[in-house]
Design a protein around this motif. Structure first.
Motif, PDB file in Angstrom:
ATOM      1  N   LEU A 157       0.835  -1.196   0.000  1.00 24.39           N
ATOM      2  CA  LEU A 157       0.000   0.000   0.000  1.00 24.39           C
ATOM      3  C   LEU A 157       0.874   1.252   0.000  1.00 24.39           C
ATOM      4  O   LEU A 157       1.938   1.271   0.598  1.00 24.39           O
ATOM      5  CB  LEU A 157      -0.899   0.021   1.239  1.00 24.39           C
ATOM      6  CG  LEU A 157      -1.934  -1.110   1.357  1.00 24.39           C
ATOM      7  CD1 LEU A 157      -2.698  -0.975   2.659  1.00 24.39           C
ATOM      8  CD2 LEU A 157      -2.892  -1.098   0.172  1.00 24.39           C
ATOM      9  N   VAL A 158       0.381   2.270  -0.676  1.00 27.69           N
ATOM     10  CA  VAL A 158       1.097   3.536  -0.701  1.00 27.69           C
ATOM     11  C   VAL A 158       0.070   4.662  -0.755  1.00 27.69           C
ATOM     12  O   VAL A 158      -1.009   4.510  -1.353  1.00 27.69           O
ATOM     13  CB  VAL A 158       2.055   3.620  -1.914  1.00 27.69           C
ATOM     14  CG1 VAL A 158       1.292   3.531  -3.226  1.00 27.69           C
ATOM     15  CG2 VAL A 158       2.882   4.884  -1.868  1.00 27.69           C
ATOM     16  N   ARG A 159       0.380   5.768  -0.104  1.00 28.03           N
ATOM     17  CA  ARG A 159      -0.541   6.907  -0.092  1.00 28.03           C
ATOM     18  C   ARG A 159      -0.587   7.553  -1.468  1.00 28.03           C
ATOM     19  O   ARG A 159       0.442   7.816  -2.087  1.00 28.03           O
ATOM     20  CB  ARG A 159      -0.079   7.929   0.950  1.00 28.03           C
ATOM     21  CG  ARG A 159      -0.983   9.146   1.050  1.00 28.03           C
ATOM     22  CD  ARG A 159      -0.440  10.143   2.074  1.00 28.03           C
ATOM     23  NE  ARG A 159      -1.245  11.349   2.115  1.00 28.03           N
ATOM     24  CZ  ARG A 159      -1.092  12.374   1.275  1.00 28.03           C
ATOM     25  NH1 ARG A 159      -0.148  12.318   0.342  1.00 28.03           N
ATOM     26  NH2 ARG A 159      -1.857  13.439   1.368  1.00 28.03           N
ATOM     27  N   LYS A 160      -1.788   7.815  -1.948  1.00 27.13           N
ATOM     28  CA  LYS A 160      -1.980   8.460  -3.245  1.00 27.13           C
ATOM     29  C   LYS A 160      -2.019   9.973  -3.072  1.00 27.13           C
ATOM     30  O   LYS A 160      -2.850  10.493  -2.324  1.00 27.13           O
ATOM     31  CB  LYS A 160      -3.287   7.985  -3.894  1.00 27.13           C
ATOM     32  CG  LYS A 160      -3.535   8.579  -5.278  1.00 27.13           C
ATOM     33  CD  LYS A 160      -4.885   8.191  -5.822  1.00 27.13           C
ATOM     34  CE  LYS A 160      -6.011   8.943  -5.151  1.00 27.13           C
ATOM     35  NZ  LYS A 160      -5.975  10.402  -5.461  1.00 27.13           N
ATOM     36  N   PRO A 161      -1.130  10.692  -3.743  1.00 27.15           N
ATOM     37  CA  PRO A 161      -1.186  12.160  -3.673  1.00 27.15           C
ATOM     38  C   PRO A 161      -2.515  12.683  -4.215  1.00 27.15           C
ATOM     39  O   PRO A 161      -3.108  12.075  -5.112  1.00 27.15           O
ATOM     40  CB  PRO A 161      -0.017  12.602  -4.561  1.00 27.15           C
ATOM     41  CG  PRO A 161       0.892  11.418  -4.619  1.00 27.15           C
ATOM     42  CD  PRO A 161       0.005  10.224  -4.546  1.00 27.15           C
ATOM     43  N   GLU A 162      -2.965  13.792  -3.694  1.00 28.66           N
ATOM     44  CA  GLU A 162      -4.243  14.362  -4.110  1.00 28.66           C
ATOM     45  C   GLU A 162      -4.265  14.719  -5.592  1.00 28.66           C
ATOM     46  O   GLU A 162      -5.301  14.636  -6.254  1.00 28.66           O
ATOM     47  CB  GLU A 162      -4.563  15.601  -3.272  1.00 28.66           C
ATOM     48  CG  GLU A 162      -4.871  15.302  -1.806  1.00 28.66           C
ATOM     49  CD  GLU A 162      -5.282  16.545  -1.046  1.00 28.66           C
ATOM     50  OE1 GLU A 162      -5.432  17.615  -1.693  1.00 28.66           O
ATOM     51  OE2 GLU A 162      -5.459  16.459   0.183  1.00 28.66           O
ATOM     52  N   LYS A 163      -3.121  15.117  -6.142  1.00 34.66           N
ATOM     53  CA  LYS A 163      -3.070  15.530  -7.541  1.00 34.66           C
ATOM     54  C   LYS A 163      -3.154  14.351  -8.511  1.00 34.66           C
ATOM     55  O   LYS A 163      -3.372  14.551  -9.705  1.00 34.66           O
ATOM     56  CB  LYS A 163      -1.766  16.295  -7.807  1.00 34.66           C
ATOM     57  CG  LYS A 163      -1.680  17.648  -7.145  1.00 34.66           C
ATOM     58  CD  LYS A 163      -0.308  18.252  -7.338  1.00 34.66           C
ATOM     59  CE  LYS A 163       0.053  18.425  -8.799  1.00 34.66           C
ATOM     60  NZ  LYS A 163       1.376  19.077  -8.962  1.00 34.66           N
ATOM     61  N   VAL A 164      -2.982  13.128  -8.001  1.00 32.56           N
ATOM     62  CA  VAL A 164      -2.957  11.943  -8.857  1.00 32.56           C
ATOM     63  C   VAL A 164      -4.327  11.268  -8.831  1.00 32.56           C
ATOM     64  O   VAL A 164      -4.866  10.986  -7.762  1.00 32.56           O
ATOM     65  CB  VAL A 164      -1.884  10.945  -8.381  1.00 32.56           C
ATOM     66  CG1 VAL A 164      -1.929   9.667  -9.212  1.00 32.56           C
ATOM     67  CG2 VAL A 164      -0.502  11.592  -8.456  1.00 32.56           C
TER      68      VAL A 164
END
Length: 246
Positions: free
Chosen positions: A1-8
């Motif tokens: 799992l990895v945090r998704k940036p808001e811009k992506v």
């Protein structure tokens, strides 16, 4: 799992993670790309090839790529920053080794990332794509001193003359296995896996957010078309990454 940036967006995140991990495995762990190196990415217009080109360029490498069609050639020529040279092999008559040696002043390339190779000089290939693949001798010829050949060909066969040529160049051959991160021993490999994978995944998302990575994505596919999409992927007919959207 990895945090998704808001811009992506979710589609870009899902469509880039796997190719990003493959590119990092090939160019960071298996060959350690760095500024000033010359990298040959075969089939650079493929989803994986696109990410590999962008990662190599971001690390300061000079990139050469092959194109399997006029559409692929035009796509590669539109990339920014531009690749140093696009080698159109769609006619089946282009000498990839000669083109690479010409581009590097006869020194050869430092890193080759193939998309499969021809193991034999057979004339009766049943499909068009194998005819466009380079012969293993071509890749060995275009490798520079101390070069790294990263292959996706799981059945690669090297004969004694091939090994002798690689020995004289001090070159290495590494295999890019898509599932290698999932095959490590659960107990012995879990801490190594966590320590290595978290920075990779975070860096992939960061580069996606900052537009360093610009993936080759098809339009999102609805769930009811997933079976058809999978059949296309399994037949190697998909030229863009397929993402199923629930």
């Amino acid at each position: 799992l990895v945090r998704k940036p808001e811009k992506v967006c979710w589609v870009e995140a899902a469509g880039t993670v796997r190719d990003g991990v493959r590119a990092y495995t090939a160019l960071h762990y298996l060959s350690q790309v760095s500024p000033g190196k010359t990298v040959l990415v075969m089939d650079g217009a493929s989803p994986f090839g696109t990410i590999a080109i962008q990662l190599a360029q971001h690390r300061g490498a000079k990139v050469i790529s092959t194109a399997y069609s006029l559409e692929d050639k035009q796509y590669l020529e539109r990339l920014r920053p531009p690749v140093a040279r696009v080698i159109d092999v769609s006619s089946g008559k282009t000498d990839v080794a000669e083109s690479c040696l010409e581009e590097t002043g006869g020194l050869g390339v430092d890193i080759v990332l193939d998309a499969g190779v021809k193991l034999y000089s057979a004339e009766d290939e049943s499909t068009s794509k194998p005819q466009l693949l380079p012969h293993k001798h071509e890749i060995i010829t275009l490798l520079g001193i101390g070069g790294h050949w990263i292959t996706t060909e799981k059945n690669l066969q090297l004969d004694p003359p091939d090994c002798h040529s690689l020995f004289l160049k001090g070159a290495t051959v590494s295999f890019l296995n898509d599932e290698i991160w999932n095959l490590s021993n659960i107990q012995q490999g879990k801490y190594l896996y966590i320590l290595l994978m978290i920075p990779i995944l975070e860096d992939i998302m960061e580069k996606l957010s900052s537009s360093v990575f610009r993936p080759q994505l098809d339009e999102p596919i609805p769930l009811y078309e997933a079976k058809v999409s999978m059949e296309i992927v399994q037949k190697n007919q998909a030229r863009k990454r397929q993402v199923i959207q629930f």
